[in-house]
Scaffold this active site. Structure first.
Site, PDB file in Angstrom:
ATOM      1  N   ASP A 222     -41.784  12.192 -37.147  1.00 13.20           N
ATOM      2  CA  ASP A 222     -39.936  12.127 -36.781  1.00 13.20           C
ATOM      3  C   ASP A 222     -40.582  12.064 -34.692  1.00 13.20           C
ATOM      4  OD1 ASP A 222     -37.083  12.708 -37.033  1.00 13.20           O
ATOM      5  OD2 ASP A 222     -37.817  14.505 -35.202  1.00 13.20           O
ATOM      6  N   LYS A 226     -39.437   8.670 -33.156  1.00  8.62           N
ATOM      7  CA  LYS A 226     -38.206   8.700 -31.471  1.00  8.62           C
ATOM      8  C   LYS A 226     -39.792   8.283 -30.188  1.00  8.62           C
ATOM      9  CE  LYS A 226     -36.000  12.809 -32.681  1.00  8.62           C
ATOM     10  NZ  LYS A 226     -36.249  14.615 -33.179  1.00  8.62           N
TER      11      LYS A 226
END
Ligand code: NHO
Length: 363
Positions: A222, A226
């Site tokens: 995750d 980003k």
């Protein structure tokens, strides 16, 4: 002047999507200059829409879909339906579906604008990233994804401002995961001993911070997604989130757990490994945190655990806060720092709703 007319399609009504629907209801009631006509709403196994595009009531849409919805059409059929709608269309993707993400270029090429918190499209292959923006150009459509980094915080819009006004970003660093922030802040707090690693992971899942399978947070992917998004916006042609070092916090033996539930059940067996990390940092007078950074000068991106002094802004974070520092030429030796809640339905949906309004004024 008569109100501007826009058709809205919403795919995904889970934690983020359901909050988005209530924010859409508020916006529709408080924006008299625009008429928002919902013409499609769907979740994984149900969809609600009318062949003649007649309006679906926003307040009761999710409930009605649950009662009378039919199986969703294929993605190409959804695109055909939306591209023939009477007004300009904004498609809101509140899923984490890779298949939908991969079809963004087809939506955009047909003039359908997109707003989304889904990170998959923007952190997939570099080819997909390029296809998305060239499809938008050729289709005269727009694509906004503020919530794909830092939930509702203005991270992507700030990044675009640097680039589009001629500043030069030299380094970006911080805590990019609400889940990781929450986990480390409660596991290794500045004061007190903290609670067990596995208990914290369960709690983060209950609080709605984690991705649907918590392993997608714990494996670092995750955060890597980003950083891929921000790095690309800053001008680095990052191939994909696996093209730089990312430290996974999933014990090797649990990588093969069948699903998120089995993973959570067996996680306590590995609490001692994380405890060792915490104690080692403590002995050096530091705390351990999970961070990511992009060095634009050396073109290096990395994600993992690092030790910080107790006075460092990264060490003093609370709850599920994110903190992101932008080092740029213009800001000199004092970075621009953005800090705030970085996960959860309410704030993530706000980023999506804000994007909807930004697209709207340009349609
Ligand atoms: P849910 O609750 O699983 O809901 C997904 C919905 O999509 C369900 O209604 C499901 O039926 C539907 N769906 C799935 N596949 C579909 C398909 N093929 N067709 C139609 N419908 C389909 O997931 P969430 O939590 O609502 O998340 C939705 C999206 O927002 C995901 O892409 C997620 O990555 C993104 N997002 C969520 C958060 C968050 O806090 N929940 C954040 C950002 C983006 O800033 C947040 C964040 O980064 C969280 C991160 N875990 C962190 O920092 O700790």
């Amino acid at each position: 002047a008569p109100p501007k007319q826009v058709n809205i399609a919403v795919i995904g009504t889970g934690g983020v999507g359901s909050v988005f629907m209530s924010q859409l209801s508020w916006i529709a009631k408080n924006t008299p200059s625009t008429h928002f006509s919902l013409c499609y709403i769907a979740m994984i196994d149900k969809a609600l829409y009318n062949q003649d595009y007649s309006e679906i009531d926003i307040d009761t849409a999710v409930e009605t879909m649950g009662k009378t919805g039919s199986p969703p059409p294929t993605i190409p059929a959804i695109i055909d339906y939306l591209s023939a709608a009477p007004h300009k269309v904004i498609m809101v993707d509140n899923t984490s579906s890779g298949a939908i993400a991969e079809s963004y270029p087809s939506f955009l090429r047909r003039g359908i604008s997109i707003v989304t918190p889904n990170k998959k499209a923007f952190s997939g292959s570099y080819q997909l990233w390029q296809d998305i923006f060239s499809a938008a150009k050729s289709g005269g459509s727009l694509v906004y994804h503020e919530s794909s980094v830092g939930a509702g915080m203005p991270i992507i819009s700030t990044m675009k401002d640097f680039v589009q006004t001629g500043d030069e970003v030299t380094k970006i660093e911080g805590v990019f995961s609400g889940t990781m922030s929450y986990l480390f802040n409660s596991f290794a707090p500045l004061n007190g001993t903290g609670s067990k690693w596995s208990d914290n992971v369960k709690k983060a899942k209950e609080l709605g911070f984690t991705e649907p399978d918590p392993r997608d947070d714990l494996n670092g992917l995750d955060v890597a997604r980003k950083l891929t998004i921000l790095g690309r916006l800053a001008g680095l042609p990052i191939e994909d989130p696996s093209s730089f070092p990312v430290q996974s916090l999933i014990p090797g033996k649990l990588e093969s757990a069948k699903n998120g539930d089995e993973f959570l059940q067996r996680l306590p067996e590995f609490d001692s490994q994380m405890e060792e990390q915490k104690v080692a940092a403590q002995k050096a007078g530091k705390v351990v945190r999970y961070v990511g950074s992009i060095d634009m000068v050396s073109k290096q991106v990395k994600v993992g655990m690092e030790w910080f002094n107790p006075t460092d802004p990264i060490a003093t974070l609370k709850g599920s806060d994110n903190i992101i520092s932008f080092h740029t030429k213009r800001y000199g030796s004092m970075p621009l720092i953005i800090r705030g809640q970085g996960a959860g339905g309410d704030v993530t949906a706000m980023g999506v709703s804000g994007d909807l309004l930004k697209v709207l004024v340009q349609l």
